[in-house]
Scaffold this motif. Structure first.
Motif, PDB file in Angstrom:
ATOM      1  N   ARG A   1     -70.322 -40.406 100.024  1.00  0.00           N
ATOM      2  CA  ARG A   1     -70.176 -39.701 101.290  1.00  0.00           C
ATOM      3  C   ARG A   1     -71.265 -40.191 102.229  1.00  0.00           C
ATOM      4  N   PRO A   2     -71.111 -40.015 103.545  1.00  0.00           N
ATOM      5  CA  PRO A   2     -72.123 -40.503 104.482  1.00  0.00           C
ATOM      6  C   PRO A   2     -73.494 -39.868 104.293  1.00  0.00           C
ATOM      7  N   GLU A   3     -73.524 -38.683 103.651  1.00  0.00           N
ATOM      8  CA  GLU A   3     -74.811 -37.978 103.487  1.00  0.00           C
ATOM      9  C   GLU A   3     -75.663 -38.531 102.343  1.00  0.00           C
ATOM     10  N   VAL A   4     -75.076 -39.408 101.511  1.00  0.00           N
ATOM     11  CA  VAL A   4     -75.826 -39.975 100.384  1.00  0.00           C
ATOM     12  C   VAL A   4     -76.809 -41.013 100.908  1.00  0.00           C
ATOM     13  N   LEU A   5     -78.066 -40.852 100.548  1.00  0.00           N
ATOM     14  CA  LEU A   5     -79.109 -41.798 100.947  1.00  0.00           C
ATOM     15  C   LEU A   5     -79.524 -42.589  99.706  1.00  0.00           C
ATOM     16  N   GLY A   6     -79.168 -43.856  99.655  1.00  0.00           N
ATOM     17  CA  GLY A   6     -79.442 -44.650  98.457  1.00  0.00           C
ATOM     18  C   GLY A   6     -78.231 -44.649  97.552  1.00  0.00           C
ATOM     19  N   GLY A   7     -78.393 -45.186  96.349  1.00  0.00           N
ATOM     20  CA  GLY A   7     -77.273 -45.289  95.420  1.00  0.00           C
ATOM     21  C   GLY A   7     -77.704 -45.012  94.002  1.00  0.00           C
ATOM     22  N   ILE A   8     -76.849 -45.380  93.061  1.00  0.00           N
ATOM     23  CA  ILE A   8     -77.126 -45.183  91.638  1.00  0.00           C
ATOM     24  C   ILE A   8     -78.333 -46.009  91.228  1.00  0.00           C
ATOM     25  N   GLY A   9     -79.209 -45.438  90.419  1.00  0.00           N
ATOM     26  CA  GLY A   9     -80.309 -46.203  89.839  1.00  0.00           C
ATOM     27  C   GLY A   9     -81.692 -45.689  90.170  1.00  0.00           C
ATOM     28  N   GLY A  10     -81.806 -44.787  91.143  1.00  0.00           N
ATOM     29  CA  GLY A  10     -83.125 -44.260  91.469  1.00  0.00           C
ATOM     30  C   GLY A  10     -83.557 -43.167  90.507  1.00  0.00           C
ATOM     31  N   PHE A  11     -84.811 -42.747  90.624  1.00  0.00           N
ATOM     32  CA  PHE A  11     -85.305 -41.660  89.774  1.00  0.00           C
ATOM     33  C   PHE A  11     -84.730 -40.316  90.202  1.00  0.00           C
ATOM     34  N   GLY A  12     -84.434 -40.191  91.469  1.00  0.00           N
ATOM     35  CA  GLY A  12     -83.808 -38.986  91.999  1.00  0.00           C
ATOM     36  C   GLY A  12     -82.752 -39.392  93.010  1.00  0.00           C
TER      37      GLY A  12
END
Length: 349
Positions: A39-50
């Motif tokens: 969705r447009p509200e997602v900041l970043g993608g899969i793979g971060g710590f949070g």
């Protein structure tokens, strides 16, 4: 204390049973699935710590609504049948349908996949199903956890859990407080047993000796018993936007008779009319295998009704049409009335 200094063998994490390369390979496989849910509200993608998610600006007085669940012992049938492509849909459905009943739009979902030894192909099938469930409900799969824990699970088995976070404007929270005598209970058809009652289902299957590959009213029995949980999010959000919805109940563990009371004000009863909806053949068959009492059926299974929706009598016909136009099968299954002394808050008559 003495040590064997002559032992020069280097022991790795892989030697202990954890394959980090397999975990990395899984992440790469599931990235395309997750990307389709963004969705447009997602900041970043899969793979971060949070996982970072910006609050949608359309909410003026936002209240976050959260829910968590698993798939339960339906997974035991998935292992037995080597069928892993739909249990992820079940996982998402159990949480998003729960938060939906308070009027919340699901925003994002995270999963937890635990196993003894990571089989990348199996895990990818499961997570592809999770992504499918997120697409159906319009929420983003923003992350999760894959835990490989040698010795914790039998070979070929895993466990699933997940949680959803949604949002509703405070003034639009659906909490059942406006429900009154005379209101109508609409029932939205389920796709099958969903993800509840499978300990009893498995016992009845064992008792019957039925072949999973056998024909069951035009479908293979395994496909009937493993049908994924129906997700009601998009049609019901459209209904909520179109007219006042007084209450909703997701028919999960506890069945019809124990879930509808969770949304009723004190002093009211939902009178549900037996035979007012089509009972799927699966439930008729299950009841016959164990001579299961009607009362046990209604408090264990959804019996063909996956979601109950309570609206004012004068809006029932319009609500039913809107939901049917959106692809739902809808029945008028009962009404709300004053509770009699000593009477249960939901009765099937």
């Amino acid at each position: 204390m003495t040590t064997n200094s002559s032992n020069t063998t280097s022991i790795s994490y892989r030697d202990a049973g954890v394959d980090m390369e397999a975990g990395d390979a899984l992440v790469e496989q599931i990235k395309p699935f997750a990307k389709r849910t963004m969705r447009p509200e997602v900041l970043g993608g899969i793979g971060g710590f949070g996982s970072l998610f910006e609050m949608p600006k359309k909410f003026k007085n936002p209240v976050l609504v959260s829910g968590t669940d698993g798939v339960g012992t339906k997974l035991k049938l998935a292992f037995e049948l080597n069928k892993h492509d739909t249990v992820g849909i079940d996982l998402v459905a159990m949480s998003v349908n729960d938060i939906l009943v308070q009027g919340a739009e699901p925003l994002f979902f995270l999963d937890y996949f635990a196993c003894g030894k990571l089989e990348v192909g199996t895990a990818a099938q499961v997570i592809k199903g999770i992504a499918e469930g997120c697409e159906q409900s319009g929420c983003a799969l923003v992350g999760g956890e894959t835990a490989e824990m040698p010795g914790m699970y039998p070979a070929g088995e895993y466990d699933l859990a997940g949680f959803a976070v949604g949002c509703v404007d405070k003034e639009n929270i659906i909490n059942g407080t406006t429900i009154a005598a005379g209101d109508v209970v609409l029932g939205l058809a389920s796709s099958g047993a969903h993800s509840n009652g499978y300990s009893l289902i498995r016992k009845l299957i064992d008792k019957s000796g039925i072949d999973f590959e056998s024909d069951f009213h035009g479908r293979k029995f395994k496909d009937v018993v493993m049908a994924p949980t129906r997700i009601y999010v998009k049609p019901l959000l459209a209904l909520i936007a179109a007219m006042p919805v007084k209450g909703m109940a997701h028919i999960t563990g506890g069945g019809i008779t124990e879930n509808i009371p969770r949304v009723l004000p004190a002093g009211l009863t939902a009178e549900i009319k037996k035979g007012s909806w089509t009972m799927p053949q699966l439930f008729t068959w299950l009841q016959a295998q164990g001579n299961v009492a009607d009362s046990e059926m209604y408090k264990t299974f959804n019996c063909g009704i996956g979601m109950a929706v309570i609206v004012a009598k004068e809006q029932a016909a319009a609500a039913q049409k809107l939901l049917q136009d959106a692809g739902e099968t809808v029945f008028e299954i009962g009404h709300i009335r004053v509770q009699q002394v000593g009477e249960a808050p939901t009765v099937v008559v």
